[in-house]
Design an enzyme around this catalytic site. Structure first.
Site, short mmCIF file in Angstrom:
data_model
loop_
_atom_site.label_atom_id
_atom_site.label_comp_id
_atom_site.label_asym_id
_atom_site.label_seq_id
_atom_site.Cartn_x
_atom_site.Cartn_y
_atom_site.Cartn_z
CE1 TYR A 277 -3.11 -2.97 0.42
CE2 TYR A 277 -3.56 -2.29 2.67
CZ TYR A 277 -3.79 -3.15 1.62
OH TYR A 277 -4.70 -4.16 1.75
CG HIS B 220 -1.00 -8.61 0.54
ND1 HIS B 220 -0.66 -7.30 0.54
CD2 HIS B 220 -2.32 -8.64 0.25
CE1 HIS B 220 -1.72 -6.55 0.28
NE2 HIS B 220 -2.75 -7.35 0.11
N1 LIG Z 1 -5.69 -8.59 2.11
C1 LIG Z 1 -6.14 -8.16 0.95
O1 LIG Z 1 -5.85 -8.74 -0.11
C2 LIG Z 1 -6.99 -6.96 0.88
C3 LIG Z 1 -7.11 -6.16 2.01
N2 LIG Z 1 -7.90 -5.04 2.00
C4 LIG Z 1 -8.00 -4.27 3.26
O2 LIG Z 1 -9.39 -4.14 3.60
C5 LIG Z 1 -9.70 -2.76 3.74
C6 LIG Z 1 -11.15 -2.46 3.43
O3 LIG Z 1 -11.49 -2.87 2.13
P1 LIG Z 1 -11.72 -1.83 0.91
O4 LIG Z 1 -11.46 -2.59 -0.33
O5 LIG Z 1 -10.94 -0.62 1.19
O6 LIG Z 1 -13.28 -1.55 0.90
P2 LIG Z 1 -14.48 -1.27 1.95
O7 LIG Z 1 -15.45 -2.40 1.79
O8 LIG Z 1 -13.95 -0.94 3.29
O9 LIG Z 1 -15.16 0.00 1.29
C7 LIG Z 1 -14.53 1.24 1.25
C8 LIG Z 1 -15.46 2.19 0.48
O10 LIG Z 1 -16.70 2.29 1.20
C9 LIG Z 1 -17.00 3.66 1.48
N3 LIG Z 1 -17.60 3.71 2.81
C10 LIG Z 1 -17.02 3.40 4.00
N4 LIG Z 1 -17.89 3.56 5.01
C11 LIG Z 1 -19.05 3.98 4.46
C12 LIG Z 1 -20.31 4.32 5.01
N5 LIG Z 1 -20.54 4.24 6.31
N6 LIG Z 1 -21.29 4.72 4.14
C13 LIG Z 1 -21.04 4.79 2.81
N7 LIG Z 1 -19.87 4.48 2.24
C14 LIG Z 1 -18.88 4.07 3.06
C15 LIG Z 1 -15.68 4.38 1.42
O11 LIG Z 1 -15.89 5.72 0.99
P3 LIG Z 1 -15.57 6.99 1.94
O12 LIG Z 1 -14.08 7.06 2.03
O13 LIG Z 1 -16.21 8.10 1.20
O14 LIG Z 1 -16.23 6.73 3.25
C16 LIG Z 1 -14.91 3.58 0.36
O15 LIG Z 1 -15.22 4.04 -0.93
C17 LIG Z 1 -8.70 -2.08 2.81
O16 LIG Z 1 -8.64 -0.69 2.99
C18 LIG Z 1 -7.45 -2.86 3.14
O17 LIG Z 1 -6.90 -2.42 4.37
C19 LIG Z 1 -8.63 -4.72 0.89
C20 LIG Z 1 -8.52 -5.47 -0.27
C21 LIG Z 1 -7.69 -6.64 -0.37
O1 LIG Z 2 -5.72 -4.03 -1.46
C1 LIG Z 2 -5.18 -5.14 -1.33
O2 LIG Z 2 -4.76 -5.58 -0.25
C2 LIG Z 2 -5.02 -6.01 -2.50
O3 LIG Z 2 -4.53 -7.10 -2.38
C3 LIG Z 2 -5.44 -5.52 -3.86
O4 LIG Z 2 -5.21 -6.49 -4.84
C4 LIG Z 2 -6.89 -5.17 -3.92
O5 LIG Z 2 -7.65 -6.30 -3.66
C5 LIG Z 2 -7.20 -4.57 -5.25
O6 LIG Z 2 -6.58 -3.63 -5.63
C6 LIG Z 2 -8.30 -5.08 -6.05
O7 LIG Z 2 -8.58 -4.27 -7.11
#
Ligand SMILES: NC(=O)C1=CN([C@@H]2O[C@H](COP(=O)(O)OP(=O)(O)OC[C@H]3O[C@@H](n4cnc5c(N)ncnc54)[C@H](OP(=O)(O)O)[C@@H]3O)[C@@H](O)[C@H]2O)C=CC1
Ligand SMILES: O=C(O)C(=O)[C@@H](O)[C@H](O)C(=O)CO
Length: 279
Positions: free
Chosen positions: A52, A110
């Site tokens: 990230y 990851h």
């Molecule tokens: N291990 C892995 O491979 C992965 C890990 N992750 C982790 O998981 C975390 C969360 O997942 P992520 O993919 O970011 O998505 P989320 O499911 O957390 O959704 C984030 C989105 O939802 C919006 N949002 C958040 N709260 C609200 C609310 N109360 N009402 C309306 N909209 C809302 C945010 O907008 P706004 O900012 O406007 O609130 C943002 O656009 C990541 O940030 C990361 O740390 C994610 C993907 C892959």
């Molecule tokens: O955000 C993370 O941790 C990821 O592993 C990304 O691959 C994430 O899931 C993504 O970018 C999907 O479009």
């Protein structure tokens, strides 16, 4: 407020807050501000990753935020390009330098990257990094049962956590059952479906109205009652406040079933860990 967040006990005895804060795409000076707001609101579990490119942001927010270090639970993750043992150890060290921290509370592999097939070697490196005091708890992310079986069989050490994609459009019932059987806590990534129409779903809307809560709160409460730890991301103070305010109501068994029975779409981003590789 942080005192109101229940804790979940991991298989190594550590306790993790029942909800955390996701930081993918939370970067730079603005990112520090978003994280500081989250800390002020009571978030104590922070999810980050080497890939990230924001471990420095996390460290800076922690220093500026003034929450005692031992009250925080800070996570980072090992990228796929550094699964070789020596590289994994050095990457954990680099993660610490980037954040200016002495230790991570949790460090995850990851993605398993099964075609590269070095994830057991990476796991051995995390086991040793834990022994050296760089990490308190070790886990994985996006590992399927077949990958977890190999870790356990070849090292005798089960991860404390597996962070997987989990939301009502992909409820991962079988994967969660495997975790439960093996004492692994499920952590939910994209717990709100990351901007898909999940937060406009009519069934969820009806449950939200009944509880005088938002759909986001209903979804996050569903995660918590499943025993999973959601890590929603938000750059909005209002959303951050809403998302953490989920410990004053309970979903009934019937409501839990209604949500779990929403038809699955599978992974939202075409990232099936059996074939997907991320470096
Ligand atoms: N291990 C892995 O491979 C992965 C890990 N992750 C982790 O998981 C975390 C969360 O997942 P992520 O993919 O970011 O998505 P989320 O499911 O957390 O959704 C984030 C989105 O939802 C919006 N949002 C958040 N709260 C609200 C609310 N109360 N009402 C309306 N909209 C809302 C945010 O907008 P706004 O900012 O406007 O609130 C943002 O656009 C990541 O940030 C990361 O740390 C994610 C993907 C892959
Ligand atoms: O955000 C993370 O941790 C990821 O592993 C990304 O691959 C994430 O899931 C993504 O970018 C999907 O479009």
């Amino acid at each position: 407020m942080a005192n109101h967040i229940p804790k979940v006990v991991l298989n190594d005895g550590l306790k993790v807050p029942a909800i955390g804060f996701g930081t993918a795409w939370i970067k730079g000076t603005e990112g520090v501000q978003h994280l500081k707001t989250a800390l002020d609101l009571g978030y104590r579990l922070i999810d980050s990753a080497f890939n990230y490119e924001n471990e420095g942001v996390v460290g800076e927010a922690v220093r500026q935020g003034g929450v005692p270090r031992d009250q925080l639970f800070i996570t980072s993750k090992l990228p796929g390009r550094h699964h070789k043992y020596d590289e994994a150890i050095v990457t954990v060290q680099e993660s610490l330098y980037r954040a200016g921290l002495d230790y991570y509370d949790l460090y995850l592999i990851h993605w398993p990257n099964p075609k590269v097939n070095l994830y057991v070697e990476a796991w051995q490196a995390l086991i040793d990094a834990q022994k050296q005091g760089m990490i308190r708890s070790i886990g994985v992310s996006n590992f399927l049962p077949e990958h977890l079986d190999r870790l356990i069989q070849e090292t005798g050490v089960a991860p404390s956590i597996n962070q997987i994609e989990l939301h009502p459009y992909y409820n991962q019932a079988e994967q969660r059952a495997y975790h439960e059987k093996h004492g692994i806590i499920t952590e939910s990534w994209s717990p709100l479906g990351r901007g898909t129409d999940l937060l406009k779903n009519e069934q969820l809307g009806a449950i939200a109205t009944a509880h005088n809560k938002s759909i986001s709160q209903i979804v996050l409460r569903w995660h918590v009652q499943l025993g999973a730890v959601p890590i929603p991301r938000s750059a909005s103070e209002e959303h951050q406040r809403e998302n953490i305010n989920i410990f004053d109501f309970t979903l009934s068994d019937e409501e839990m079933k209604l949500i779990s029975d929403i038809p699955t779409t599978g992974p939202l981003w075409d990232q099936d860990p059996a074939v997907y590789e991320e470096f």
